[in-house]
Design a protein around this motif. Structure first.
Motif, PDB file in Angstrom:
ATOM      1  N   SER A 131       0.806  -0.997  -0.113  1.00 25.72           N
ATOM      2  CA  SER A 131      -0.044  -0.033   0.069  1.00 25.72           C
ATOM      3  C   SER A 131       1.050   1.301  -0.091  1.00 25.72           C
ATOM      4  O   SER A 131       1.855   1.218   1.041  1.00 25.72           O
ATOM      5  CB  SER A 131      -1.002   0.237   1.242  1.00 25.72           C
ATOM      6  OG  SER A 131      -1.528   1.211   1.322  1.00 25.72           O
ATOM      7  N   GLY A 132       0.589   2.277  -0.930  1.00 22.44           N
ATOM      8  CA  GLY A 132       1.577   3.427  -1.114  1.00 22.44           C
ATOM      9  C   GLY A 132       0.979   4.281   0.297  1.00 22.44           C
ATOM     10  O   GLY A 132       0.094   4.408   0.599  1.00 22.44           O
ATOM     11  N   ASP A 134       2.161   7.897   2.875  1.00 22.72           N
ATOM     12  CA  ASP A 134       2.280   9.475   2.770  1.00 22.72           C
ATOM     13  C   ASP A 134       3.716   9.866   3.057  1.00 22.72           C
ATOM     14  O   ASP A 134       3.978  10.377   4.194  1.00 22.72           O
ATOM     15  CB  ASP A 134       1.253  10.125   3.744  1.00 22.72           C
ATOM     16  CG  ASP A 134       1.317  11.785   3.939  1.00 22.72           C
ATOM     17  OD1 ASP A 134       1.942  12.110   2.934  1.00 22.72           O
ATOM     18  OD2 ASP A 134       0.911  12.129   5.094  1.00 22.72           O
ATOM     19  N   HIS A 135       4.645   9.688   1.949  1.00 25.20           N
ATOM     20  CA  HIS A 135       5.833  10.062   2.175  1.00 25.20           C
ATOM     21  C   HIS A 135       6.397  10.780   0.972  1.00 25.20           C
ATOM     22  O   HIS A 135       5.794  10.994  -0.155  1.00 25.20           O
ATOM     23  CB  HIS A 135       6.740   8.637   2.398  1.00 25.20           C
ATOM     24  CG  HIS A 135       8.028   8.925   3.010  1.00 25.20           C
ATOM     25  ND1 HIS A 135       8.372   9.678   3.988  1.00 25.20           N
ATOM     26  CD2 HIS A 135       9.439   8.292   2.662  1.00 25.20           C
ATOM     27  CE1 HIS A 135       9.698   9.616   4.685  1.00 25.20           C
ATOM     28  NE2 HIS A 135      10.175   8.781   3.593  1.00 25.20           N
ATOM     29  N   MET A 136       7.724  11.264   0.968  1.00 24.07           N
ATOM     30  CA  MET A 136       8.219  12.185   0.211  1.00 24.07           C
ATOM     31  C   MET A 136       8.648  11.475  -1.236  1.00 24.07           C
ATOM     32  O   MET A 136       8.768  12.109  -2.331  1.00 24.07           O
ATOM     33  CB  MET A 136       9.456  12.890   0.495  1.00 24.07           C
ATOM     34  CG  MET A 136       9.288  13.991   1.916  1.00 24.07           C
ATOM     35  SD  MET A 136       9.129  13.011   3.491  1.00 24.07           S
ATOM     36  CE  MET A 136      11.020  13.176   3.833  1.00 24.07           C
ATOM     37  N   VAL A 137       8.966  10.357  -1.123  1.00 24.13           N
ATOM     38  CA  VAL A 137       8.973   9.494  -2.436  1.00 24.13           C
ATOM     39  C   VAL A 137       8.207   8.162  -2.312  1.00 24.13           C
ATOM     40  O   VAL A 137       7.646   7.868  -1.258  1.00 24.13           O
ATOM     41  CB  VAL A 137      10.657   9.045  -2.429  1.00 24.13           C
ATOM     42  CG1 VAL A 137      11.684  10.304  -2.333  1.00 24.13           C
ATOM     43  CG2 VAL A 137      10.956   8.153  -1.199  1.00 24.13           C
ATOM     44  N   PRO A 138       8.307   7.389  -3.811  1.00 19.23           N
ATOM     45  CA  PRO A 138       7.388   6.134  -3.786  1.00 19.23           C
ATOM     46  C   PRO A 138       7.526   5.387  -2.478  1.00 19.23           C
ATOM     47  O   PRO A 138       8.754   4.848  -2.394  1.00 19.23           O
ATOM     48  CB  PRO A 138       7.315   5.815  -4.849  1.00 19.23           C
ATOM     49  CG  PRO A 138       7.836   7.039  -5.713  1.00 19.23           C
ATOM     50  CD  PRO A 138       8.485   7.631  -4.789  1.00 19.23           C
ATOM     51  N   THR A 139       6.567   4.925  -1.588  1.00 15.53           N
ATOM     52  CA  THR A 139       6.892   4.188  -0.264  1.00 15.53           C
ATOM     53  C   THR A 139       5.771   3.276  -0.154  1.00 15.53           C
ATOM     54  O   THR A 139       4.741   3.346  -0.261  1.00 15.53           O
ATOM     55  CB  THR A 139       7.110   5.098   0.797  1.00 15.53           C
ATOM     56  OG1 THR A 139       8.126   5.945   0.899  1.00 15.53           O
ATOM     57  CG2 THR A 139       7.479   4.470   2.219  1.00 15.53           C
ATOM     58  N   LEU A 140       6.172   2.301   0.143  1.00 18.15           N
ATOM     59  CA  LEU A 140       5.213   1.171   0.248  1.00 18.15           C
ATOM     60  C   LEU A 140       5.137   0.491   1.834  1.00 18.15           C
ATOM     61  O   LEU A 140       6.138  -0.091   2.354  1.00 18.15           O
ATOM     62  CB  LEU A 140       5.369  -0.290  -0.549  1.00 18.15           C
ATOM     63  CG  LEU A 140       5.093   0.140  -2.177  1.00 18.15           C
ATOM     64  CD1 LEU A 140       5.819  -0.954  -3.000  1.00 18.15           C
ATOM     65  CD2 LEU A 140       3.934   0.794  -2.498  1.00 18.15           C
ATOM     66  N   ALA A 141       3.903   0.650   2.274  1.00 17.84           N
ATOM     67  CA  ALA A 141       3.432  -0.287   3.446  1.00 17.84           C
ATOM     68  C   ALA A 141       3.239  -1.879   3.009  1.00 17.84           C
ATOM     69  O   ALA A 141       3.108  -1.880   2.083  1.00 17.84           O
ATOM     70  CB  ALA A 141       2.186   0.514   4.289  1.00 17.84           C
ATOM     71  N   VAL A 142       3.385  -2.447   4.054  1.00 16.73           N
ATOM     72  CA  VAL A 142       3.090  -3.948   3.463  1.00 16.73           C
ATOM     73  C   VAL A 142       2.134  -4.825   4.639  1.00 16.73           C
ATOM     74  O   VAL A 142       2.427  -4.374   5.778  1.00 16.73           O
ATOM     75  CB  VAL A 142       4.419  -4.625   3.315  1.00 16.73           C
ATOM     76  CG1 VAL A 142       5.271  -4.852   4.445  1.00 16.73           C
ATOM     77  CG2 VAL A 142       4.193  -6.024   2.823  1.00 16.73           C
TER      78      VAL A 142
END
Length: 244
Positions: A131-132, A134-142
């Motif tokens: 899941s994308g 709320d960060h400054m670069v593309p970041t994924l939770a899992v």
């Protein structure tokens, strides 16, 4: 319990004195499946305390900031020169931008796969869904569904994301809590209070706060999280383990 989480590093943005940046080992003991989830500075040394890196089932890299992936380089060096190559290239599930920052295809060690918001993967008996945040670069939770429980990991995120994005039934939420509420408004990260809210909104049963700046008080961050979450809260520390 069949599914466990071991903290390899939990310092926010950089490794603090004697510490290590973000990194975790997720294991399913039923199947022997093991995942190195983020690989910040200092985490490869700690990984070797708990498993044989060459026998990892997969690596997950949440985003391109070096405090979440740079120890991959040490793993490659060890695999080629001082330890042994994995029996087969280890799958690496990485957010957009990580592969370009690494600069070494290392196809003898890794099999790279770029993943994004909504993607999924099966690793042994574990099911991953990304899941994308709320960060400054593309970041994924899992989200990791295992035989005995469900783990949710926020990676780096501001308060514009919560565990609701990972779906219901999360047994343990591992959530970044970089600072106390006096720093709220700093982009791309959460306070202890905001981490507690993110986990509560997602219906998580337990919360472990992580990614705390070394200058911040662990007790203060945890207290904020406990007040807003309303359930069991712990602070991540290197070597600590959690069973689901």
């Amino acid at each position: 319990m069949s599914l466990t989480l071991t903290v390899l590093g939990c310092d926010g943005s950089h490794a603090g004195p004697g510490g290590a940046a973000s990194g975790y080992l997720v294991r399913s003991w039923d199947s022997g499946t093991s995942i190195w989830m983020d690989a910040g500075p200092g985490t490869f040394a700690n990984l070797q305390r708990f498993c044989d890196p060459a026998r990892l089932s997969a690596v997950v890299l949440s985003h391109e900031h070096p405090d979440h992936w740079s120890d991959i380089d040490g793993f490659v060096t060890a695999s080629r020169w001082t330890a042994e190559l994995p029996p087969a290239p280890i799958p690496v599930f990485a957010a957009s931008g990580v592969y370009g920052r690494f600069g070494d295809e290392a196809t003898d060690v890794f099999a790279w796969r770029e993943v994004g918001d909504g993607d999924g993967a099966d690793v042994g008996d574990l099911r991953l869904r990304f899941s994308g945040t709320d960060h400054m670069v593309p970041t994924l939770a899992v989200r990791i569904d295992g035989p005995s429980g469900v783990l949710g990991y926020s990676a780096d995120s501001g308060p514009g994301w919560s565990f609701e994005a990972l779906g219901s039934g999360i047994d343990l939420a591992l959530c970044e809590a970089t600072f106390t509420k006096r720093y709220e408004g700093s982009p791309g990260h959460m306070s202890g209070r905001q981490a507690g809210e993110a986990a509560r909104h997602g219906g998580a049963r337990r919360l472990v706060v992580t990614h705390r700046w070394a200058k911040e008080s662990a007790a203060e961050v945890e207290a904020e999280a406990a007040q807003s979450f309303g359930g069991p809260v712990a602070s991540a520390a290197v070597g600590h383990g959690y069973s689901l």
